[in-house]
Each structure stands twice: as structure tokens, then as C-alpha cells.
Design a protein around this motif. Structure first.
Motif, PDB file in Angstrom:
ATOM      1  N   VAL A   1      -7.835  15.230  -5.421  1.00 16.44           N
ATOM      2  CA  VAL A   1      -6.862  14.409  -6.388  1.00 16.44           C
ATOM      3  C   VAL A   1      -5.330  14.303  -6.615  1.00 16.44           C
ATOM      4  CG1 VAL A   1      -6.996  13.005  -8.297  1.00 16.44           C
ATOM      5  CG2 VAL A   1      -9.087  14.184  -7.188  1.00 16.44           C
ATOM      6  N   VAL A   2      -4.444  13.307  -6.182  1.00 16.12           N
ATOM      7  CA  VAL A   2      -3.618  13.411  -6.127  1.00 16.12           C
ATOM      8  C   VAL A   2      -2.853  12.633  -7.853  1.00 16.12           C
ATOM      9  CG1 VAL A   2      -1.057  13.053  -5.588  1.00 16.12           C
ATOM     10  CG2 VAL A   2      -2.858  13.518  -4.122  1.00 16.12           C
TER      11      VAL A   2
ATOM     12  N   VAL B   1      -8.031  12.167   5.405  1.00 16.59           N
ATOM     13  CA  VAL B   1      -7.306  13.051   6.060  1.00 16.59           C
ATOM     14  C   VAL B   1      -5.511  11.876   5.190  1.00 16.59           C
ATOM     15  CG1 VAL B   1      -6.876  13.956   7.912  1.00 16.59           C
ATOM     16  CG2 VAL B   1      -5.819  11.586   7.985  1.00 16.59           C
ATOM     17  N   GLN B   2      -5.936  10.645   4.424  1.00 14.30           N
ATOM     18  CA  GLN B   2      -5.119   9.458   3.596  1.00 14.30           C
ATOM     19  C   GLN B   2      -5.700   8.980   3.365  1.00 14.30           C
ATOM     20  OE1 GLN B   2      -3.891   6.821   6.319  1.00 14.30           O
ATOM     21  NE2 GLN B   2      -2.607   7.967   7.037  1.00 14.30           N
ATOM     22  N   GLY B   3      -5.299   8.618   2.011  1.00 17.35           N
ATOM     23  CA  GLY B   3      -5.750   7.729   0.440  1.00 17.35           C
ATOM     24  C   GLY B   3      -4.595   6.986  -0.100  1.00 17.35           C
ATOM     25  N   SER B   4      -5.183   5.715  -0.463  1.00 16.33           N
ATOM     26  CA  SER B   4      -4.019   5.194  -0.763  1.00 16.33           C
ATOM     27  C   SER B   4      -4.144   4.459  -2.236  1.00 16.33           C
ATOM     28  CB  SER B   4      -3.418   3.614  -0.030  1.00 16.33           C
ATOM     29  OG  SER B   4      -3.378   4.304   0.818  1.00 16.33           O
TER      30      SER B   4
ATOM     31  N   GLN C   1       0.518  -1.077  -0.166  1.00  9.98           N
ATOM     32  CA  GLN C   1       0.085   0.528  -0.219  1.00  9.98           C
ATOM     33  C   GLN C   1       0.787   1.620  -0.044  1.00  9.98           C
ATOM     34  OE1 GLN C   1      -3.603  -0.320   2.347  1.00  9.98           O
ATOM     35  NE2 GLN C   1      -3.104   1.724   3.483  1.00  9.98           N
ATOM     36  N   LEU C   2       0.834   2.171  -1.020  1.00 13.53           N
ATOM     37  CA  LEU C   2       1.101   3.610  -1.339  1.00 13.53           C
ATOM     38  C   LEU C   2       0.449   4.427  -0.511  1.00 13.53           C
ATOM     39  CD1 LEU C   2       2.935   2.825  -4.171  1.00 13.53           C
ATOM     40  CD2 LEU C   2       3.405   1.940  -2.322  1.00 13.53           C
ATOM     41  N   THR C   3       0.430   5.078   0.410  1.00 16.95           N
ATOM     42  CA  THR C   3      -0.340   6.145   1.012  1.00 16.95           C
ATOM     43  C   THR C   3       0.196   7.842   1.493  1.00 16.95           C
ATOM     44  OG1 THR C   3      -0.933   4.263   2.074  1.00 16.95           O
ATOM     45  CG2 THR C   3      -1.813   6.645   2.903  1.00 16.95           C
ATOM     46  N   VAL C   4      -0.674   8.387   0.689  1.00 17.95           N
ATOM     47  CA  VAL C   4      -0.512   9.891   0.698  1.00 17.95           C
ATOM     48  C   VAL C   4      -1.232  10.556   2.089  1.00 17.95           C
ATOM     49  CG1 VAL C   4      -0.443  10.174  -1.988  1.00 17.95           C
ATOM     50  CG2 VAL C   4      -2.702  10.540  -0.937  1.00 17.95           C
TER      51      VAL C   4
END
Length: 185
Positions: free
Chosen positions: A62-63, A91-94, A48-51
Motif C-alpha cells: 500500500v503506497v 508488480v504494478q498498481g494504479s 493512469q498513474l502507475t507505481v
């Protein structure tokens, strides 16, 4: 919209309602990767890669992502999307990096995932996440196909074959030596 009610002791004028717009003066949240460099085995499956945002936003963020490196997407693994969505209020998305566990001996591979733009947020640091994928396959062994070979004296050359115990993406070099000799007679 604010509206006037029915007045008492006065009559209603022409403007009975006024539209009021509240202007958002909060700064945009800052988005960055939460992980530092990751080192994983190719057998890890999914990573999992999380911002993360430094503050929740009332709007979806949207990143957009860009990748580069020696890990070949579509061969060594796949990324579930080329953008990360952080839902409004979160506050997070992956995104998921799915790794292919092959049977080929290969050097460590690297994938750089960079946040190149963000809608609804400002880019922070780190904006790039390095993922190092370590091979989990054994180094192949090399051996001759047969333990002994005989050729007639006048044949000129003899062919002996060397075999690898498994596949390798790396060049294999084996120095050859000789011992013994031919006896006259």
C-alpha cells in the motif's frame, strides 16, 4: 508444525510436535512511479498513474500519496484514491486522474503526486510524478460591442463596451487608442 509418527522399536516421548517458523529474509521490494513527467491535454479524460515494484511481493503493498500543485482537485480533476494498492504477487498498481475539460482559457496546470510512505515496500525513485495539464481552449478574442456610437456634444462622456468571445481565467488587458477628432462647428 512437524509431528512425529508412531515409532517402531521405541516409545513416544512428551514432545510429539514442534512449531517451525520460517523467517522471511528477503529484502522489501522497492516501489517507484514508472512514468516520468506527463504532459496531457485537459481533454484527455482519464490518465493512469502507475507505481511499480522492482520484485513481486507475497504481501499486498500500500503506497500513500500526497498531491500539490496548481491543478485543483475537485475543480480541475479528481484522483480515484489517495493510495495505490499493489496486490500480492503483482508488480504494478494504479490510480486514475480524471480531468475536467472545461471551456475556460487558462494557463498550463501542474499536479505533483508524491509517494510519501509505503507499507510492505521501500520508497524508490522517482517518488514524485509530475503531471502537466495543457489547456485545450482557444484564447478569447476581444471586440467592441458596437461598431459605431454617437453621443450629444454636451453629454460629457460616452460609454463603449468591449466583449470577450469566451471565458478566461487570466486577466485580460486591452490598451485603448483614439483616432480622428471633433470638428468645430
Amino acid at each position: 508444525e512437524v509431528q512425529l509418527g508412531v515409532p517402531s522399536g521405541a516409545t513416544s516421548g512428551a514432545n510429539q510436535a514442534v512449531a517451525v517458523t520460517i523467517l522471511d529474509d528477503d529484502p522489501l521490494p522497492v516501489v517507484s512511479f514508472i512514468q516520468g513527467p506527463l504532459a496531457v491535454s485537459e481533454g484527455a479524460g482519464e490518465v493512469q498513474l502507475t507505481v511499480q515494484l522492482d520484485a513481486a511481493s507475497g504481501l499486498e503493498v500500500v503506497v500513500e500519496l500526497q498531491t500539490q500543485g496548481s491543478l485543483t482537485l475537485g475543480v480541475d480533476g479528481t484522483l480515484s484514491a489517495n493510495q495505490v494498492i499493489v496486490p500480492a504477487g503483482a508488480v504494478q498498481g494504479s490510480v486514475q486522474l480524471s480531468l475536467v475539460d472545461d471551456a475556460i482559457d487558462e494557463p498550463e496546470e501542474q499536479l505533483l503526486v508524491t509517494a510519501i510512505s509505503a507499507q510492505g515496500a521501500s520508497l524508490g525513485t522517482p517518488a514524485t510524478l509530475e503531471v502537466r495539464v495543457q489547456d485545450d481552449d482557444p484564447v478569447p478574442s476581444v471586440q467592441f460591442e458596437v461598431a459605431a456610437a454617437s453621443v450629444p456634444e454636451g453629454a460629457g462622456t460616452a460609454e463603449v463596451r468591449a466583449l470577450l468571445s469566451g471565458a478566461s481565467s487570466q486577466e485580460i488587458r486591452v490598451p485603448l487608442g483614439s483616432s480622428g477628432g471633433a470638428l468645430p462647428g
